[in-house]
Design an enzyme around this catalytic site. Structure first.
Site, mmCIF file in Angstrom:
data_model
loop_
_atom_site.group_PDB
_atom_site.id
_atom_site.type_symbol
_atom_site.label_atom_id
_atom_site.label_comp_id
_atom_site.label_asym_id
_atom_site.label_seq_id
_atom_site.Cartn_x
_atom_site.Cartn_y
_atom_site.Cartn_z
ATOM 1 C CD1 TRP A 23 -28.426 -7.645 19.160
ATOM 2 C CD2 TRP A 23 -27.991 -6.164 17.543
ATOM 3 N NE1 TRP A 23 -27.387 -6.864 19.576
ATOM 4 C CE2 TRP A 23 -27.103 -5.949 18.618
ATOM 5 C CE3 TRP A 23 -27.918 -5.351 16.413
ATOM 6 C CZ2 TRP A 23 -26.127 -4.950 18.572
ATOM 7 C CZ3 TRP A 23 -26.966 -4.355 16.376
ATOM 8 C CH2 TRP A 23 -26.075 -4.161 17.438
ATOM 9 N N GLY A 24 -30.938 -10.782 15.354
ATOM 10 C CA GLY A 24 -31.986 -11.235 14.433
ATOM 11 C C GLY A 24 -32.077 -10.479 13.126
ATOM 12 C CD GLU A 34 -26.339 -8.327 8.144
ATOM 13 O OE1 GLU A 34 -25.584 -9.103 7.528
ATOM 14 O OE2 GLU A 34 -25.921 -7.445 8.904
ATOM 15 C CG ASP A 44 -23.178 -6.581 21.063
ATOM 16 O OD1 ASP A 44 -24.118 -6.726 20.280
ATOM 17 O OD2 ASP A 44 -23.293 -6.079 22.200
ATOM 18 C CG ASP A 80 -30.074 -5.144 24.002
ATOM 19 O OD1 ASP A 80 -29.793 -5.905 23.059
ATOM 20 O OD2 ASP A 80 -29.261 -4.342 24.487
HETATM 21 C C1 GLA Z 1 -25.909 -4.742 22.961
HETATM 22 C C2 GLA Z 1 -26.260 -6.171 23.358
HETATM 23 C C3 GLA Z 1 -26.507 -6.233 24.865
HETATM 24 C C4 GLA Z 1 -25.272 -5.759 25.613
HETATM 25 C C5 GLA Z 1 -24.881 -4.356 25.124
HETATM 26 C C6 GLA Z 1 -23.532 -3.935 25.683
HETATM 27 O O1 GLA Z 1 -26.965 -3.862 23.147
HETATM 28 O O2 GLA Z 1 -27.394 -6.609 22.656
HETATM 29 O O3 GLA Z 1 -26.845 -7.537 25.263
HETATM 30 O O4 GLA Z 1 -24.221 -6.676 25.413
HETATM 31 O O5 GLA Z 1 -24.784 -4.293 23.712
HETATM 32 O O6 GLA Z 1 -23.174 -2.645 25.263
#
Ligand code: GLA
Length: 385
Positions: free
Chosen positions: A164-165, A167, A129, A186
Site C-alpha cells: 500500500w505504499g 514505510e 497483504d 485499494d
Molecule cells: C486489502 C488489499 C486488497 C484485497 C483485500 C482483501 O485491502 O489491498 O487488494 O486483497 O485486502 O481483504
C-alpha cells in the site's frame, strides 16, 4: 536453480474487485475456462489469482491453513491442477499479519509452513497483504521473511507484496526479493479513484522495472459498477466509469509498468471491455522488455493536461496524451521536448495504438484533441533525415 520471475509486469486476473468473499471452486474453474476461450491467456493474462476469504477462519490442529470446504469442496490442489491444465498459472493470497484483511488466519509466524503448503498445491504467485501486523514488526522484515520462505520451497513463486505504499516501501522493497509491490490504497470502480492513484505515481514516480514492479492495484475495466465488493461496487455507491475513463485507466497502468491484473467478471465481459483489455498495441507498451519508466511533460502549467513518454526497446517511444479536466482539450507535444532537433529535418512517425493505424510523419509538434478524462496513445518512431 529457479528462473528469474517478473522480467516484465505480470498479467492475470484476481477475484477480489468483483467477487470479494463470494469465491468458490465453480467460479475459479469457469473463470479459467473464460480466460482461455475469450483470448485473455493468448493476450498475455496468465495468472489466475484467488484473493482473500478462501480459508476457514482457523488453522487445523497441525497449524495448516485449510481451504473452506464449502467454497472449495475438492481442496486447493484440485483447483490448481484445473488451472494448470488450462495452461494458466495459479495465484493465491495471504497476509504478513496475524489475520488477513478479511479476518482469516494470516501467515505471521507460519511463513515457512504456509509457503511449503502453497508450493505443495502448485501455487505460482502469492499476493501478500499487510493487515493485522503486530506493531513491533516492520513490513520490510516480514516481506523479507516470506520471500525467503517462498524461495526455500524451490518452486518458482512470484511474490506480490501488497504493501500500500507505506514505510517508504519504494526504498527497500526490491531488496526483500518481492517481484511487485502495491504502492497505493485499494482501487475502486470510479474515476476519482483511478485519477487519485494515477496522479500519485505520475507526480511521485516509484522505482519500477525488471524483477520488481510498482503495482497500482487491479484493473477495474469492465466492472461497470457490478462488483460484489461493497468498496468497489454500486452497493457501496460506486457506479463505475465511462468507456473513455476505463480506456484511460488501462493506458495509464500499461504505460506506468503496473502489473495488468483484471478485476472484472470475465465470464460475462462486454465486447468493448474485452477489446480494450486485449489490445495488443497497448499491452506491448506495458510488456516492453526494457521496462523503462515514463517521463511527464506538462503544458500551460495545467496539471490536468499532460503527456507521458516511455522509451521502448526498439528505439520507438510510447507517447500518451492525457486530459484529466472536465472539458475536451488540445494537448500539445512539441518535439523538442522529447529530445528531437527539428531544423535537421527529423520527423516523428506516429502509430495510433487505440485505432491501430499509422497516422503519418509529423514535424515539430502534434496537438491532438483529447476528450475529458480521455487519452490518445501512440507508438512514435523518430526518423532522422
Ligand atoms: C486489502 C488489499 C486488497 C484485497 C483485500 C482483501 O485491502 O489491498 O487488494 O486483497 O485486502 O481483504
Amino acid at each position: 536453480m529457479t528462473k528469474q520471475l517478473a522480467n516484465v509486469p505480470p498479467m492475470g486476473w484476481n477475484s477480489w474487485n468483483t467477487f470479494y468473499n463470494h469465491i468458490n471452486d465453480e467460479l475459479i474453474r469457469s473463470t479459467a475456462d473464460a480466460m482461455v476461450e475469450k483470448g485473455f491467456l493468448e493476450a498475455g493474462y496468465e495468472y489466475l489469482i484467488i484473493d482473500d476469504c478462501w480459508s476457514l477462519r482457523e488453522r487445523d490442529e497441525n497449524g495448516n491453513l485449510v481451504p473452506d470446504p464449502e467454497k472449495f469442496p475438492y481442496g486447493m490442489k484440485a483447483v490448481a491442477d484445473y488451472v494448470h491444465e488450462k495452461g494458466l498459472k495459479f495465484g493465491m493470497y495471504s497476509c504478513c499479519g496475524v489475520r488477513t484483511c478479511g479476518d482469516y488466519p494470516g501467515s505471521f509466524e507460519h511463513e515457512f509452513q504456509d509457503a511449503a503448503l502453497f508450493a505443495s498445491w502448485g501455487v505460482d504467485y502469492l499476493k501478500y497483504d499487510n493487515c493485522h501486523r503486530p506493531n513491533s514488526q516492520t513490513s520490510e522484515m516480514l516481506y523479507r521473511r516470506m520471500s525467503m520462505a517462498l524461495r526455500s520451497t524451490g518452486r518458482d513463486i512470484l511474490f506480490a507484496a501488497c504493501q500500500w505504499g507505506t514505510e517508504n516501501v519504494q526504498q527497500w522493497i526490491r531488496s526483500t526479493g518481492a517481484h511487485t509491490f502495491r504502492s497505493t490504497i485499494d482501487v475502486q470502480d470510479s474515476w476519482n479513484s483511478i485519477e487519485m492513484i494515477a496522479r500519485s505515481r505520475i507526480d511521485d514516480p516509484y522505482p519500477t522495472g525488471n524483477g520488481c514492479f510498482n503495482d497500482m492495484d487491479m484493473l477495474v475495466v469492465g466492472m461497470n459498477g457490478q462488483g460484489l465488493n461493497p468498496e468497489t461496487s454500486i452497493l457501496g455507491g460506486i457506479s463505475g466509469c465511462t468507456a473513455e475513463e476505463y480506456q484511460t485507466h488501462f493506458v495509464l497502468w500499461a504505460m506506468l509498468n503496473s502489473p495488468l491484473i483484471i478485476g472484472c467478471d470475465i465470464r460475462n465481459v462486454s465486447e468493448e471491455a474485452k477489446n480494450l483489455l486485449t489490445n495488443k498495441d497497448i499491452i506491448a507498451l506495458n510488456q516492453d522488455t526494457e521496462c523503462r519508466s515514463c517521463y511527464k511533460l506538462t503544458s500551460y502549467a495545467n496539471p490536468d493536461i499532460f503527456v507521458l513518454v516511455k522509451p521502448l526497446s526498439n528505439n520507438d517511444y510510447g507517447i500518451g496524451f492525457f486530459n484529466f479536466s472536465d472539458t475536451a482539450f488540445h494537448v500539445p507535444l512539441y518535439f523538442w521536448d522529447i529530445g528531437m532537433t527539428v531544423s535537421e529535418g527529423s520527423t516523428l512517425e506516429l502509430y495510433d495504438c487505440l485505432d491501430h493505424k499509422w497516422i503519418g510523419k509529423k514535424k515539430e509538434k502534434y496537438i491532438p484533441l483529447v476528450p475529458s478524462h480521455g487519452c490518445k496513445v501512440f507508438r512514435g518512431t523518430v526518423k532522422v533525415r
